[in-house]
Design a protein around this motif. Structure first.
Motif, PDB file in Angstrom:
ATOM      1  N   PRO A   1       0.826  -1.225   0.000  1.00 21.50           N
ATOM      2  CA  PRO A   1       0.000   0.000   0.000  1.00 21.50           C
ATOM      3  C   PRO A   1       0.856   1.269   0.000  1.00 21.50           C
ATOM      4  N   PRO A   2       0.246   2.414  -0.374  1.00 26.12           N
ATOM      5  CA  PRO A   2       1.004   3.674  -0.476  1.00 26.12           C
ATOM      6  C   PRO A   2       1.730   4.068   0.811  1.00 26.12           C
ATOM      7  N   ASN A   3       1.154   3.736   1.979  1.00 24.66           N
ATOM      8  CA  ASN A   3       1.814   4.175   3.221  1.00 24.66           C
ATOM      9  C   ASN A   3       3.079   3.378   3.540  1.00 24.66           C
ATOM     10  N   ARG A   4       3.407   2.391   2.704  1.00 24.39           N
ATOM     11  CA  ARG A   4       4.659   1.649   2.917  1.00 24.39           C
ATOM     12  C   ARG A   4       5.723   1.994   1.874  1.00 24.39           C
ATOM     13  N   ILE A   5       5.499   3.101   1.185  1.00 26.18           N
ATOM     14  CA  ILE A   5       6.543   3.654   0.320  1.00 26.18           C
ATOM     15  C   ILE A   5       7.238   4.715   1.164  1.00 26.18           C
ATOM     16  N   LEU A   6       8.474   4.449   1.551  1.00 24.18           N
ATOM     17  CA  LEU A   6       9.149   5.305   2.528  1.00 24.18           C
ATOM     18  C   LEU A   6      10.491   5.790   2.005  1.00 24.18           C
ATOM     19  N   ARG A   7      10.965   6.864   2.641  1.00 25.10           N
ATOM     20  CA  ARG A   7      12.345   7.297   2.409  1.00 25.10           C
ATOM     21  C   ARG A   7      13.254   6.556   3.380  1.00 25.10           C
ATOM     22  N   HIS A   8      14.494   6.441   3.013  1.00 20.24           N
ATOM     23  CA  HIS A   8      15.510   5.965   3.950  1.00 20.24           C
ATOM     24  C   HIS A   8      15.438   6.826   5.226  1.00 20.24           C
ATOM     25  N   TYR A   9      15.236   8.121   5.015  1.00 23.70           N
ATOM     26  CA  TYR A   9      15.174   9.101   6.107  1.00 23.70           C
ATOM     27  C   TYR A   9      13.995   8.865   7.061  1.00 23.70           C
ATOM     28  N   ASP A  10      12.960   8.179   6.591  1.00 27.50           N
ATOM     29  CA  ASP A  10      11.841   7.858   7.486  1.00 27.50           C
ATOM     30  C   ASP A  10      12.222   6.735   8.451  1.00 27.50           C
ATOM     31  N   VAL A  11      13.222   5.948   8.053  1.00 29.02           N
ATOM     32  CA  VAL A  11      13.608   4.766   8.842  1.00 29.02           C
ATOM     33  C   VAL A  11      14.784   5.087   9.766  1.00 29.02           C
ATOM     34  N   LEU A  12      15.776   5.779   9.198  1.00 29.19           N
ATOM     35  CA  LEU A  12      16.959   6.197   9.969  1.00 29.19           C
ATOM     36  C   LEU A  12      17.134   7.707   9.794  1.00 29.19           C
ATOM     37  N   SER A  13      17.913   8.315  10.673  1.00 25.43           N
ATOM     38  CA  SER A  13      18.124   9.767  10.535  1.00 25.43           C
ATOM     39  C   SER A  13      19.117  10.100   9.416  1.00 25.43           C
ATOM     40  N   LYS A  14      19.527   9.119   8.636  1.00 21.07           N
ATOM     41  CA  LYS A  14      20.456   9.370   7.528  1.00 21.07           C
ATOM     42  C   LYS A  14      19.814  10.297   6.488  1.00 21.07           C
ATOM     43  N   PRO A  15      20.500  11.361   6.065  1.00 19.37           N
ATOM     44  CA  PRO A  15      19.899  12.289   5.091  1.00 19.37           C
ATOM     45  C   PRO A  15      19.852  11.708   3.679  1.00 19.37           C
ATOM     46  N   CYS A  16      18.879  10.873   3.430  1.00 21.98           N
ATOM     47  CA  CYS A  16      18.733  10.157   2.158  1.00 21.98           C
ATOM     48  C   CYS A  16      17.248   9.861   1.961  1.00 21.98           C
ATOM     49  N   PRO A  17      16.671  10.122   0.806  1.00 18.97           N
ATOM     50  CA  PRO A  17      17.249  10.662  -0.420  1.00 18.97           C
ATOM     51  C   PRO A  17      17.546  12.164  -0.301  1.00 18.97           C
ATOM     52  N   THR A  18      18.772  12.527  -0.609  1.00 16.32           N
ATOM     53  CA  THR A  18      19.148  13.938  -0.524  1.00 16.32           C
ATOM     54  C   THR A  18      18.283  14.740  -1.502  1.00 16.32           C
ATOM     55  N   GLY A  19      17.894  15.920  -1.080  1.00 15.58           N
ATOM     56  CA  GLY A  19      17.021  16.754  -1.910  1.00 15.58           C
ATOM     57  C   GLY A  19      15.546  16.540  -1.605  1.00 15.58           C
ATOM     58  N   PHE A  20      15.233  15.514  -0.800  1.00 16.24           N
ATOM     59  CA  PHE A  20      13.817  15.227  -0.510  1.00 16.24           C
ATOM     60  C   PHE A  20      13.598  15.039   0.990  1.00 16.24           C
ATOM     61  N   LEU A  21      14.335  15.822   1.783  1.00 10.81           N
ATOM     62  CA  LEU A  21      14.279  15.598   3.231  1.00 10.81           C
ATOM     63  C   LEU A  21      13.150  16.370   3.917  1.00 10.81           C
ATOM     64  N   THR A  22      12.766  17.529   3.366  1.00 12.46           N
ATOM     65  CA  THR A  22      11.640  18.220   4.006  1.00 12.46           C
ATOM     66  C   THR A  22      10.359  17.471   3.646  1.00 12.46           C
ATOM     67  N   GLN A  23       9.382  17.555   4.540  1.00 16.57           N
ATOM     68  CA  GLN A  23       8.125  16.836   4.310  1.00 16.57           C
ATOM     69  C   GLN A  23       7.460  17.314   3.023  1.00 16.57           C
ATOM     70  N   GLU A  24       7.566  18.620   2.745  1.00 13.92           N
ATOM     71  CA  GLU A  24       6.936  19.178   1.552  1.00 13.92           C
ATOM     72  C   GLU A  24       7.552  18.579   0.278  1.00 13.92           C
ATOM     73  N   LYS A  25       8.891  18.514   0.249  1.00 16.95           N
ATOM     74  CA  LYS A  25       9.553  17.971  -0.947  1.00 16.95           C
ATOM     75  C   LYS A  25       9.259  16.487  -1.116  1.00 16.95           C
ATOM     76  N   TRP A  26       9.207  15.779  -0.004  1.00 18.88           N
ATOM     77  CA  TRP A  26       8.899  14.342  -0.079  1.00 18.88           C
ATOM     78  C   TRP A  26       7.452  14.124  -0.526  1.00 18.88           C
ATOM     79  N   ASN A  27       6.522  14.918   0.007  1.00 18.39           N
ATOM     80  CA  ASN A  27       5.119  14.769  -0.406  1.00 18.39           C
ATOM     81  C   ASN A  27       4.972  14.964  -1.910  1.00 18.39           C
ATOM     82  N   LYS A  28       5.685  15.970  -2.438  1.00 20.61           N
ATOM     83  CA  LYS A  28       5.611  16.225  -3.877  1.00 20.61           C
ATOM     84  C   LYS A  28       6.179  15.045  -4.662  1.00 20.61           C
ATOM     85  N   LEU A  29       7.329  14.541  -4.210  1.00 20.98           N
ATOM     86  CA  LEU A  29       7.939  13.401  -4.908  1.00 20.98           C
ATOM     87  C   LEU A  29       7.030  12.179  -4.821  1.00 20.98           C
TER      88      LEU A  29
END
Ligand code: ZN
Length: 268
Positions: A144-172
């Motif tokens: 389901p859509p709620n299991r598509i995550l960033r690495h950053y959602d799992v660990l504090s590692k800044p990845c994917p770079t460029g998509f760390l703010t919630q707004e940028k991730w929501n758009k992506l």
């Protein structure tokens, strides 16, 4: 909130996947079968051609690996999805754990490679291909859509770079989940579609005549496969199986938002 809300018609095209470059067996954990629950999106900021990136997994011993590497208008699958790639690694517990459920053992790792060292950005073609792959894997593995995550959602590692703010991730995430093409009117699709709906989708005996809806003859449950026919005025003829009988009728492919229904179309 489901990203499939709003009666949108989701088209899905099986992506073309280049499997000519396989990661060395020293870069993943072999596994015969596993339950995949998550898709984890990465972009490490490493700039290289996508092919060279894939070749690095083949020719070197690496500390991290991904199932898929996307860029240069290509999707490379370097590790079969039954095998476990090492994409959520936390050497010496450097990063804070933000979610405990997603692990290498129950996820697929996708790396969006960065091609342009000047902009340091993931280009739109890469995002488009990543979307094709994500939607295909969601369909194939029932994720389901709620299991598509960033690495950053799992660990504090800044990845994917460029998509760390919630707004940028929501758009992506919207770009990944909502495809670029939609079902068009006045076309004969003659292909298999899967109905994705929160509620039931009504089947009617006819297209509307003088704005009057056809008679409701049946309802279709979520995840039902149907054969889509000619689409006209946002209504499509369909055939489907029920209790070993072939039934037919008409459904609205642009169902009102209030019903939260949509059709996911898979073109083979
Ligand atoms: Zn990552």
């Amino acid at each position: 909130m489901s990203f499939f809300e709003g009666g949108k018609v989701i088209t899905m095209i099986k992506p073309i996947i280049n499997t000519t470059i396989k990661a060395s067996s020293q870069n993943y954990t072999k596994c015969n079968s596993r339950k995949i629950k998550y898709i984890i999106i990465h972009s490490t900021g490493h700039v290289a051609t996508t092919k060279n990136y894939a070749l690095a997994l083949k020719n070197n011993k690496c500390n991290a690996s991904f199932h898929y590497i996307i860029g240069d208008k290509e999707i490379y699958r370097c590790i079969e999805y039954n095998n476990i790639a090492w994409h959520i690694v936390n050497p010496n517990n450097t990063y804070k754990i933000k979610m405990v459920q997603p692990k290498n053992s129950n996820s697929i790792g996708i790396e969006m490679s960065k091609l342009n060292s000047n902009t340091g950005k993931v280009d739109e073609t890469t995002i488009k291909l990543t979307g094709q792959l994500v939607r295909y894997l969601m369909y194939l593995l029932d994720i389901p859509p709620n299991r598509i995550l960033r690495h950053y959602d799992v660990l504090s590692k800044p990845c994917p770079t460029g998509f760390l703010t919630q707004e940028k991730w929501n758009k992506l995430k919207l770009k990944l989940l909502i495809p670029h093409t939609t079902i068009k009117n006045a076309q004969n699709y003659n292909c298999i579609a899967k109905v994705i709906c929160d509620n039931k989708l009504n089947v009617r005996n006819n297209r509307p005549i003088n704005n009057k809806l056809g008679k409701k003859v049946d309802t279709i449950e979520n995840n039902t496969f149907v054969k889509l026919g000619y689409v006209y005025d946002n209504w499509s003829s369909i055939f489907y199986l029920k209790n070993n009988k072939i039934l037919n009728g008409f459904v609205n492919i642009n169902y009102p938002k209030i019903m939260g229904a949509s059709i996911s179309l898979c073109i083979y």
